[in-house]
Design a protein around this motif. Structure first.
Motif, PDB file in Angstrom:
ATOM      1  N   UNK A  97       0.735  -1.161  -0.039  1.00 48.59           N
ATOM      2  CA  UNK A  97      -0.115   0.129  -0.150  1.00 48.59           C
ATOM      3  C   UNK A  97       1.059   1.379   0.109  1.00 48.59           C
ATOM      4  N   UNK A  98       1.956   1.279   0.856  1.00 48.79           N
ATOM      5  CA  UNK A  98       2.980   2.368   0.823  1.00 48.79           C
ATOM      6  C   UNK A  98       3.527   2.615  -0.592  1.00 48.79           C
ATOM      7  N   UNK A 118       2.203   1.690  -3.447  1.00 47.43           N
ATOM      8  CA  UNK A 118       1.065   2.245  -4.274  1.00 47.43           C
ATOM      9  C   UNK A 118       0.963   3.803  -4.256  1.00 47.43           C
ATOM     10  N   UNK A 119       1.204   4.239  -2.802  1.00 45.48           N
ATOM     11  CA  UNK A 119       0.930   5.869  -2.668  1.00 45.48           C
ATOM     12  C   UNK A 119       2.159   6.333  -3.329  1.00 45.48           C
ATOM     13  N   UNK A 120       3.337   5.946  -3.006  1.00 45.55           N
ATOM     14  CA  UNK A 120       4.615   6.727  -3.533  1.00 45.55           C
ATOM     15  C   UNK A 120       4.651   6.500  -5.086  1.00 45.55           C
ATOM     16  N   UNK A 121       3.990   5.521  -5.646  1.00 45.65           N
ATOM     17  CA  UNK A 121       4.231   5.387  -7.104  1.00 45.65           C
ATOM     18  C   UNK A 121       2.829   6.087  -7.797  1.00 45.65           C
ATOM     19  N   UNK A 122       2.015   6.832  -6.942  1.00 49.73           N
ATOM     20  CA  UNK A 122       0.968   7.587  -7.537  1.00 49.73           C
ATOM     21  C   UNK A 122      -0.091   6.586  -8.138  1.00 49.73           C
ATOM     22  N   UNK A 123      -0.213   5.438  -7.775  1.00 50.09           N
ATOM     23  CA  UNK A 123      -1.202   4.500  -8.275  1.00 50.09           C
ATOM     24  C   UNK A 123      -2.384   4.742  -7.522  1.00 50.09           C
TER      25      UNK A 123
END
Length: 217
Positions: A128-129, A131-136
């Motif tokens: 999940x982290x 996903x956030x950092x990759x802007x998905x």
């Protein structure tokens, strides 16, 4: 499906009550032709036993998942990959791993806290982290009530980071008269937030509203 073409949705199942929401969401993704990378937390295994009466075991995950979803085991071979929650070296732990996004369903308050604080204590939180950092796209389907101030602040933090916070709140306007129909409504809203087409519930329309007003009169 070739390896270079595979771009799955990562689905994280945490320990909150609500495993039927997870099953309906996974089935919806598979019915839409999407591939899935599945992560089931240690706490979720206990919840699965409580809510389904069946275990979920690493060594027999296909058999257990097929029974949980009500699908044939061989139908999962190309569509689903399973990663143990303790495997922090698995693909979804890296931003270079191709994925469309992630859905956490159901999301416990512990999972919300771990994601919001970037703890990465297991693969679910780490993915999940990432996903956030990759802007998905990250959809967090919270199943908890009431909510403390701490959890509310953590949910706002996730929202501000770009996640979609989607409480498991079934809508009754769609005409659901069974528990499964209400579960499907929530799963459908999760898939809406992910941008995945489905037919899990009857959508609101002006004609539907007008018909109900006419009946009331």
């Amino acid at each position: 499906m070739g390896e270079e073409q595979r771009e799955p949705w990562v689905v994280g199942v945490s320990g909150a009550s609500g495993t039927p929401y997870a099953a309906a969401t996974i089935n919806g993704l598979l019915d839409a032709g999407e591939s899935v990378d599945l992560v089931v937390s240690r706490a979720a295994r206990l919840t699965l036993i409580d809510e389904t009466g069946r275990p979920f075991r690493d060594a027999h995950w296909r058999e257990d998942l097929a029974a949980w979803l009500g699908r044939k085991e061989d139908a999962l071979d190309d569509a689903v990959r399973y990663h143990p929650a303790g495997d922090l070296a698995a693909g979804p732990s890296s931003g270079s791993y191709p994925a469309k996004g992630m859905i956490v369903v159901p999301a416990s308050t512990a999972a919300v806290a771990g994601i919001a604080l970037g703890l990465s204590k297991d693969l679910l939180q780490r993915a999940a982290s990432v996903t956030l950092k990759e802007r998905r796209r990250l959809v967090v389907c919270l199943r908890e009530t009431p909510l403390s101030g701490v959890t509310l602040r953590q949910l706002v933090a996730l929202h501000d980071e770009g996640a979609v916070v989607l409480p498991a709140s079934p809508g009754f306007y769609a005409g659901g008269s069974t528990a499964q129909e209400l579960v499907d409504f929530v799963a459908g809203r999760v898939l809406d937030a992910a941008g995945v087409p489905h037919g899990l519930y009857r959508r609101w329309s002006g004609e539907l509203g007008e018909a109900r007003v006419a009946r009331a009169e």
